[in-house]
Design a protein around this motif. Structure first.
Motif, mmCIF file in Angstrom:
data_model
loop_
_atom_site.group_PDB
_atom_site.id
_atom_site.type_symbol
_atom_site.label_atom_id
_atom_site.label_comp_id
_atom_site.label_asym_id
_atom_site.label_seq_id
_atom_site.Cartn_x
_atom_site.Cartn_y
_atom_site.Cartn_z
ATOM 1 N N GLY A 168 0.896 -1.426 -0.122
ATOM 2 C CA GLY A 168 0.105 0.117 0.194
ATOM 3 C C GLY A 168 0.892 1.260 -0.032
ATOM 4 O O GLY A 168 0.478 2.225 -0.601
ATOM 5 N N ASP A 169 1.959 1.048 0.858
ATOM 6 C CA ASP A 169 2.856 2.550 0.623
ATOM 7 C C ASP A 169 3.586 2.841 -0.581
ATOM 8 O O ASP A 169 3.644 3.858 -0.957
ATOM 9 N N THR A 170 4.016 1.739 -1.168
ATOM 10 C CA THR A 170 4.814 2.077 -2.403
ATOM 11 C C THR A 170 3.650 2.296 -3.665
ATOM 12 O O THR A 170 3.732 3.418 -4.360
ATOM 13 N N PHE A 171 2.370 1.732 -3.646
ATOM 14 C CA PHE A 171 1.266 2.225 -4.467
ATOM 15 C C PHE A 171 0.724 3.744 -4.249
ATOM 16 O O PHE A 171 0.748 4.436 -5.153
ATOM 17 N N PHE A 172 0.736 4.050 -2.896
ATOM 18 C CA PHE A 172 0.281 5.318 -2.369
ATOM 19 C C PHE A 172 1.313 6.282 -3.076
ATOM 20 O O PHE A 172 0.970 7.297 -3.553
ATOM 21 N N ASP A 173 2.615 5.966 -2.789
ATOM 22 C CA ASP A 173 3.704 6.853 -3.466
ATOM 23 C C ASP A 173 3.514 7.090 -4.932
ATOM 24 O O ASP A 173 3.544 8.345 -5.466
ATOM 25 N N TYR A 174 3.367 6.151 -5.767
ATOM 26 C CA TYR A 174 3.130 6.048 -7.038
ATOM 27 C C TYR A 174 1.942 6.944 -7.626
ATOM 28 O O TYR A 174 1.930 7.607 -8.393
ATOM 29 N N GLN A 183 -6.511 -0.303 -2.656
ATOM 30 C CA GLN A 183 -7.740 -0.220 -1.929
ATOM 31 C C GLN A 183 -7.520 0.002 -0.395
ATOM 32 O O GLN A 183 -8.193 -0.104 0.481
ATOM 33 N N THR A 184 -6.221 0.637 0.051
ATOM 34 C CA THR A 184 -5.839 0.598 1.285
ATOM 35 C C THR A 184 -6.684 2.065 1.676
ATOM 36 O O THR A 184 -7.387 2.861 0.932
ATOM 37 N N GLU A 185 -6.883 2.147 2.987
ATOM 38 C CA GLU A 185 -7.760 3.227 3.616
ATOM 39 C C GLU A 185 -7.165 4.504 3.146
ATOM 40 O O GLU A 185 -7.584 5.593 2.794
ATOM 41 N N GLU A 186 -5.581 4.687 3.191
ATOM 42 C CA GLU A 186 -4.956 5.724 2.877
ATOM 43 C C GLU A 186 -5.211 6.196 1.378
ATOM 44 O O GLU A 186 -5.456 7.296 1.076
ATOM 45 N N VAL A 187 -5.114 5.251 0.417
ATOM 46 C CA VAL A 187 -5.446 5.283 -0.931
ATOM 47 C C VAL A 187 -6.847 5.687 -1.360
ATOM 48 O O VAL A 187 -6.932 6.719 -1.941
ATOM 49 N N LEU A 188 -7.793 5.036 -0.657
ATOM 50 C CA LEU A 188 -9.230 5.379 -0.878
ATOM 51 C C LEU A 188 -9.476 6.948 -0.295
ATOM 52 O O LEU A 188 -10.217 7.603 -0.947
ATOM 53 N N SER A 189 -8.861 7.107 0.683
ATOM 54 C CA SER A 189 -9.206 8.612 1.442
ATOM 55 C C SER A 189 -8.314 9.650 0.396
ATOM 56 O O SER A 189 -8.913 10.616 0.121
ATOM 57 N N TYR A 190 -7.197 9.298 -0.458
ATOM 58 C CA TYR A 190 -6.518 10.369 -1.280
ATOM 59 C C TYR A 190 -7.738 10.240 -2.482
ATOM 60 O O TYR A 190 -7.784 11.447 -3.011
ATOM 61 N N VAL A 228 -10.135 10.135 -10.570
ATOM 62 C CA VAL A 228 -11.325 9.326 -10.672
ATOM 63 C C VAL A 228 -10.936 7.645 -11.042
ATOM 64 O O VAL A 228 -10.549 7.579 -12.121
ATOM 65 N N PRO A 229 -11.096 7.061 -9.783
ATOM 66 C CA PRO A 229 -10.773 5.653 -10.085
ATOM 67 C C PRO A 229 -11.946 4.931 -10.869
ATOM 68 O O PRO A 229 -12.962 5.068 -10.401
ATOM 69 N N VAL A 230 -11.544 3.831 -11.894
ATOM 70 C CA VAL A 230 -12.659 3.009 -12.382
ATOM 71 C C VAL A 230 -11.849 1.513 -12.052
ATOM 72 O O VAL A 230 -10.678 1.338 -12.540
ATOM 73 N N TRP A 231 -12.494 0.835 -11.560
ATOM 74 C CA TRP A 231 -12.139 -0.610 -11.041
ATOM 75 C C TRP A 231 -12.461 -1.599 -11.859
ATOM 76 O O TRP A 231 -13.766 -1.822 -12.536
ATOM 77 N N GLU A 232 -11.364 -2.210 -12.682
ATOM 78 C CA GLU A 232 -11.585 -3.018 -13.767
ATOM 79 C C GLU A 232 -11.992 -4.596 -13.031
ATOM 80 O O GLU A 232 -12.066 -4.758 -11.783
#
Length: 163
Positions: A56-62, A84-91, A100-104
């Motif tokens: 989650g941390d590396t994805f959030f950074d990216y 889909q971590t809390e940090e990412v969803l909050s962002y 805008v995220p679109v989930w495949e």
């Protein structure tokens, strides 16, 4: 956007050899890997980064790098838990007007244009290749992705009919 693991070892695909020959491939036997994140835009821009871990941390950074490079975008993602971590969803919530995220659908690589990039990259970098050290391996990947331009029809992936 998508991610892929590049294993520090030689990939073997089909090869032509003489009838009385036996192919020899040098391998490392290593389980070390590099995680590649990538994003492509409809206008051909691309952003690749290399990380040691897929979490989650590396994805959030990216994700923040993507948002900086593409200030207003629709981001097509698979449903990996790291996305889909809390940090990412909050962002995503905080930037709902510009990101805008679109989930495949799960297990649908045919909708991900980066799958083509990963295949090309692994063919170019890993098939029947040997790198003397893991740092050399990572350096070759970085150099390749800094200069390689993938000319994929991103729109065709996004409008593909499900199989």
């Amino acid at each position: 956007m998508d991610e892929s693991f590049f294993i520090y070892d030689s990939l073997v695909r089909k090869v032509w050899i003489g009838r009385d020959s036996r192919p020899t491939v040098t391998v490392t036997g290593s389980h070390q890997h590099s995680v590649l994140y990538g994003a492509l835009s409809l206008d051909g821009r691309q952003l690749f980064r290399q990380y040691d871990d897929f979490d989650g941390d590396t994805f959030f950074d990216y994700l923040k790098l993507i948002h900086r490079k593409f200030p207003r975008c629709i981001l097509f993602l698979d449903k990996a838990s790291q996305h889909q971590t809390e940090e990412v969803l909050s962002y995503f919530e905080r930037h709902e007007r510009t990101l805008v995220p679109v989930w495949e659908p799960t297990a649908s690589p045919e909708f991900m244009p980066l799958e083509g990039c990963w295949h090309i990259s692994k063919d170019d970098l890993l098939v029947l290749r040997y790198y003397s050290s893991f740092p050399d391996f990572k350096e070759k990947i970085a150099g390749y992705l800094r200069t390689k331009r993938f000319h994929l029809d991103v729109a065709s992936y996004l409008t593909a009919e499900p199989r």
